[in-house]
Design an enzyme around this catalytic site. Structure first.
Site, PDB file in Angstrom:
ATOM      1  N   CYS A   2       5.148  -3.701   3.204  1.00  0.00           N
ATOM      2  CA  CYS A   2       6.529  -3.991   3.586  1.00  0.00           C
ATOM      3  C   CYS A   2       7.401  -4.106   2.342  1.00  0.00           C
ATOM      4  O   CYS A   2       6.935  -4.059   1.208  1.00  0.00           O
ATOM      5  CB  CYS A   2       6.606  -5.318   4.350  1.00  0.00           C
ATOM      6  N   ASP A  95      -3.368  -9.077   9.717  1.00  0.00           N
ATOM      7  CA  ASP A  95      -3.649  -9.939   8.561  1.00  0.00           C
ATOM      8  C   ASP A  95      -2.479 -10.860   8.217  1.00  0.00           C
ATOM      9  O   ASP A  95      -2.667 -11.863   7.524  1.00  0.00           O
ATOM     10  CB  ASP A  95      -4.037  -9.103   7.344  1.00  0.00           C
ATOM     11  N   VAL A 259      -0.365  18.186  -6.230  1.00  0.00           N
ATOM     12  CA  VAL A 259       0.866  18.777  -6.740  1.00  0.00           C
ATOM     13  C   VAL A 259       0.565  19.502  -8.043  1.00  0.00           C
ATOM     14  O   VAL A 259      -0.288  19.071  -8.831  1.00  0.00           O
ATOM     15  CB  VAL A 259       1.965  17.716  -6.954  1.00  0.00           C
TER      16      VAL A 259
END
Length: 533
Positions: A2, A95, A259
């Site tokens: 988050c 969690d 990449v």
């Protein structure tokens, strides 16, 4: 994973708080807030574990405590079982609830029970006091700043620069208390400079290889505990290849992403390994000319990095996470940290064992603002959670007990890791020499063209409220003969490169960019060292 933002204190301003949280929008999918007198708390949540019920900010059943949490606790199942036996009831399977319940039961000692990558804030709602904690290596970030009557906390520097006040970082492995006024009192819950100290050295190659294999396999297994597709950032080098080998074996749904310029060694090795394993493989082909000033500016905006080499690596890795987001992949493994732990850099082998240990520890302590900051910002800047199995605390502590002779042997770096997985690694991967990602992708020198502008771009975002861009520490260390004390003093005395140094660097980059890509990457020497076609 988050992005979290809080404003705590009588002068907490809703408009300021909304701007803080808005800058973190890319870190998640949903915005969740709780606003009350003297406490504004919000989360931009990336839904990974118990996606519907693990809402934030999470409030305890008696409403005494509020939690804003960023990260993953990989032993939350075990902790939930222990806490359930102690009489606690749970409303979710995530969690987040475990973190707050563990804190309420064990207090500040809870951090010693958490195995994971995390940063969180627990607020005592009655007093406005806040408990801050960050994981041992600093995989997940947490910053704070203060204005009169208000303490601001956030996952990124960009969320705090609007207050035009100095920004400070919660150091890795630290925790402690803060309030709207008064000092922020933090102390270590893990001392990174003492990892492995006082424990017996493991110098038997067979024993060391067995322990390395067990620790790393367990670390990767823990990070594959998800029902979502798992991506692997694959350079075709030793570390990312090990991550992919384990993901293929231990998880039913994985994809590799690479990449580089089409002719680069990274693309060649990665294509071969993914094909051999039968793993879906996304190759992002980028020509050097595709990297423009706008790409550099965006990489600096996202990453907030403070060393030139890290910024270049961020420029190169942005396309990976942009593509992962397009694919809908939210969880990814990377091989970061292995070089620091297992002797992947020449500097470790040019000094004695004691000095090399100090170099190891210095690099590890600073990962939070170099490699790990790049991984967190660039991944979360595209709504992707990056997990770093090589930096599980158990792996780090084990690596600190291994002598240098097991990390470099017969001229081969990370020898003990190669030995530990010799039976599962393809020979072409096991024998591939170390080559930094930005170089072996073929994109480093193009990004280097813009180096003289990095510091100015960094300042334009206000990130110097934390610290300015400075010389690459590794280059300072080399100039100081790998003497750590001299290098630290030299870096403090002259933080940035001189105009002349920038000019010389620019000329070198310009010359490199005039040579055809194929000649640069697969010339006679590269052809002998790259047995992948």
């Amino acid at each position: 994973m988050c992005g979290i933002a809080l404003s705590i204190g009588p002068e907490a301003d809703p408009a300021t708080f909304r701007r803080m949280l808005a800058t973190l929008a890319a870190r998640g999918e949903v915005t969740e807030t709780r606003q009350e007198n003297g406490l504004l708390a919000g989360v931009r949540r990336l839904r990974v574990v118990d996606r519907e019920r693990a809402v934030q900010p999470w409030v305890a059943p008696d409403e005494r405590h509020l939690l804003c949490y960023n990260g993953e606790i990989f032993n939350h199942h075990e902790l939930r079982g222990e806490l359930t036996r102690l009489g606690y009831e749970f409303r979710t399977a995530g969690d987040t609830e475990v973190v707050l319940t563990a804190f309420r039961h064990w207090g500040e000692g809870a951090v010693h029970r958490l195995r994971g990558e995390y940063a969180f804030v627990v607020v005592e709602r009655a007093t406005g006091r806040a408990y801050l904690a960050r994981d041992p290596l600093g995989v997940k970030p947490l910053y704070w700043s203060r204005t009169p009557g208000c303490l601001h906390l956030a996952s990124e520097v960009k969320a705090l620069v609007g207050q035009n006040a100095p920004v400070s970082e919660v150091p890795p492995g630290h925790h402690g208390w803060a309030g709207p006024d008064g000092p922020v009192r933090l102390r270590p819950h893990v001392d990174l400079l003492e990892l492995g100290a006082g424990q017996p050295v493991i110098d038997d190659p067979d024993e060391a290889a067995g322990l390395v294999r067990a620790a790393l396999t367990d670390s990767i297994r823990a990070r594959l505990d998800t029902d979502l597709t798992v991506g692997v950032v694959l350079s075709g080098g030793l570390d990312s290849s090990l991550a992919l080998l384990h993901a293929k074996t231990l998880h039913p749904d994985c994809v590799a992403v690479t990449v580089g310029v089409p002719e680069s060694p990274d693309v060649a090795y990665a294509r071969r390994l993914a094909a051999d394993l039968g793993v879906p493989h996304e190759v992002i082909e980028v020509r050097p000319r595709d990297i423009r000033l706008a790409d550099v500016r965006e990489a600096i905006r996202i990453s907030e990095l403070t060393e030139y080499g890290d910024i270049i690596n961020a420029v190169v890795t942005v396309p990976i996470f942009r593509r992962l987001r397009e694919l809908g992949v939210k969880v990814v493994l990377t091989g970061d940290g292995s070089d620091e732990l297992f002797g992947g850099y020449p500097m470790y082998h040019q000094v004695g064992p004691e000095r090399s240990r100090r170099l190891f520890l210095h690099k590890i302590r600073n990962l939070c603002r170099t490699e790990l900051q790049r991984v967190d910002r660039v991944s979360m800047g595209h709504g992707v959670e990056a997990r770093v199995p090589f930096l599980d605390l158990s792996v780090v502590e084990l690596a600190m007990r291994l002598p240098l002779a097991l990390k470099l042997r017969d001229g081969q770096e990370k020898w003990i890791v190669r030995r530990a997985f010799a039976d599962v690694l393809p020979d072409y991967i096991r024998r591939r020499p170390k080559n930094p990602m930005s170089y072996s992708s073929g994109l480093h020198e193009r990004a280097r063209l813009y180096k003289p502008l990095f510091a100015r771009l960094h300042r334009s975002f206000g990130y110097d409220l934390l610290e300015p861009v400075r010389r690459d520490f590794d280059s300072v260390l080399t100039r100081c003969g790998n003497d750590l004390d001299r290098a630290i003093a030299d870096g403090l005395a002259r933080p940035d490169y001189t105009v002349l140094e920038h000019a010389r660097d620019l000329v070198g980059a310009a010359k490199w960019n005039t040579v055809p890509v194929v000649r640069r990457l697969v010339g006679p020497r590269a052809t002998r060292r790259t047995p992948v076609r």
